[in-house]
Design a protein around this motif. Structure first.
Motif, PDB file in Angstrom:
ATOM      1  N   LEU A  12      65.030  24.837 -30.095  1.00  0.00           N
ATOM      2  CA  LEU A  12      66.264  23.673 -30.364  1.00  0.00           C
ATOM      3  C   LEU A  12      67.708  24.183 -30.594  1.00  0.00           C
ATOM      4  CD1 LEU A  12      64.218  21.023 -32.540  1.00  0.00           C
ATOM      5  CD2 LEU A  12      64.417  21.274 -30.216  1.00  0.00           C
ATOM      6  N   HIS A  13      67.620  25.260 -31.223  1.00  0.00           N
ATOM      7  CA  HIS A  13      68.971  26.100 -31.546  1.00  0.00           C
ATOM      8  C   HIS A  13      69.870  26.196 -30.441  1.00  0.00           C
ATOM      9  CE1 HIS A  13      66.179  29.318 -31.200  1.00  0.00           C
ATOM     10  NE2 HIS A  13      67.372  30.244 -30.667  1.00  0.00           N
ATOM     11  N   ASP A  14      69.329  26.218 -29.191  1.00  0.00           N
ATOM     12  CA  ASP A  14      70.067  26.476 -27.943  1.00  0.00           C
ATOM     13  C   ASP A  14      70.754  24.974 -27.514  1.00  0.00           C
ATOM     14  OD1 ASP A  14      69.613  28.966 -28.056  1.00  0.00           O
ATOM     15  OD2 ASP A  14      68.040  28.980 -26.785  1.00  0.00           O
ATOM     16  N   ILE A  15      70.398  23.904 -28.090  1.00  0.00           N
ATOM     17  CA  ILE A  15      70.528  22.697 -27.574  1.00  0.00           C
ATOM     18  C   ILE A  15      72.143  22.186 -28.084  1.00  0.00           C
ATOM     19  CG2 ILE A  15      69.886  19.934 -27.667  1.00  0.00           C
ATOM     20  CD1 ILE A  15      67.158  20.868 -27.770  1.00  0.00           C
ATOM     21  N   ASP A  16      72.624  21.402 -27.402  1.00  0.00           N
ATOM     22  CA  ASP A  16      74.008  20.895 -27.639  1.00  0.00           C
ATOM     23  C   ASP A  16      74.062  19.517 -27.203  1.00  0.00           C
ATOM     24  OD1 ASP A  16      76.710  20.736 -28.551  1.00  0.00           O
ATOM     25  OD2 ASP A  16      77.520  21.612 -26.707  1.00  0.00           O
ATOM     26  N   PRO A  17      74.198  18.608 -28.249  1.00  0.00           N
ATOM     27  CA  PRO A  17      74.342  18.807 -29.684  1.00  0.00           C
ATOM     28  C   PRO A  17      73.185  19.286 -30.548  1.00  0.00           C
ATOM     29  CG  PRO A  17      74.313  16.506 -29.504  1.00  0.00           C
ATOM     30  CD  PRO A  17      74.335  17.094 -28.205  1.00  0.00           C
TER      31      PRO A  17
END
Length: 291
Positions: free
Chosen positions: A175-180
């Protein structure tokens, strides 16, 4: 059937382990070197294995000796704890302590349970709440002790350990690669506003609040399920999750000091005893690396 192992032999064994020398061990305990040698020989005969290899400069543990060390320490620690419990003067009266929810299932239960066993006449009341609320309760004379977080490095009290707050993600989700960035956050928390969200602004990360909770347990459930990333104390990262590091683009949010604060209006022997047991409970964390 072999004879049972005598506790005095285990005590002597541990002294030799620490000093690596029969002569030094004898000086420490105030006995002769021959008495130390005889005790170790008796222990080895009882076990049926050699525990030390003798050399010109001292002794080195054998494989069997290495195996015995943790058992010997556990036995001696239990005997010391039993003696302290039996000899301790019975305490009574109320003790009120405030603790963060982060440590309510990890560090503190063992200390509080051990205190209850040692002093069954003491009425312990535990307030599991946010730092701000526990500090306010302490100042209103509603608590005797409070374990709180200090993010400003200005709070008075006894520092128990440093437990940085870090961003945490599920191991099986990215999830830390998702924007936002989907984040889980506390409801109506000034800390989240001043530290967690501010850190994202400083990193230039877009984010959206995907999960709101009143407790750290709720935040842990959200990150474990892969619903969001969140901020947690480094010691409180749940199984199946990991810290997002500088290499991931997420440096620590803060370097929280865990502080034990006391009521300045009143105290008692029971309060002092519980404070000591809380301090001991945090001791293993005190030596952990900060970065």
């Amino acid at each position: 059937m072999r004879e049972p192992i005598e506790s005095d032999l285990l005590r002597t064994f541990l002294v030799v382990v620490e000093t690596t020398n029969f002569s030094a061990a004898a000086q420490r305990v105030g006995r002769t070197q021959s008495a130390i040698s005889a005790a170790i020989k008796k222990l080895e005969d009882t076990i049926g294995e050699a525990l030390f290899e003798r050399g010109a400069r001292g002794v080195v543990l054998t494989r069997q000796g290495v195996q015995l060390v943790p058992y010997a320490r556990r036995v001696i620690d239990l005997l010391s704890e039993a003696a302290a419990t039996i000899r301790s003067k019975p305490l009574g009266g109320p003790v009120r302590i405030g603790i963060p929810e982060e440590y309510s299932q990890t560090v503190l239960p063992a200390a509080l349970a051990a205190f209850a066993v040692r002093h069954p006449a003491v009425e312990v009341t535990i307030s599991c709440d946010y730092t701000v609320r526990n500090i306010a309760a302490l100042e209103r004379d509603e608590l005797d002790l409070a374990v709180v977080f200090d993010w400003s490095d200005q709070m008075s009290g006894e520092v128990l350990c440093i437990d940085p707050t870090v961003w945490v993600t599920s191991i099986v989700h990215r999830l830390h690669d998702i924007d936002p960035l989907p984040i889980a956050t506390y409801r109506d928390s000034s800390w989240c506003r001043d530290f967690a969200l501010k850190s994202l602004h400083q990193l230039g990360r877009n984010y959206r609040v995907a999960f709101i909770a009143d407790t750290s347990s709720g935040l842990k459930n959200a990150v474990t399920a892969g619903l969001a990333v969140t901020t947690l104390s480094r010691s409180n990262i749940p199984p199946g999750c990991r810290e997002l590091t500088t290499e991931d683009g997420f440096p620590p949010v803060d370097s929280s000091r865990v502080v034990l604060r006391r009521n300045t209006f009143r105290s008692s022997e029971a309060v002092r005893e519980l404070a000591e047991m809380v301090r001991d409970a945090f001791q293993p964390m005190a030596g952990l690396p900060i970065a």
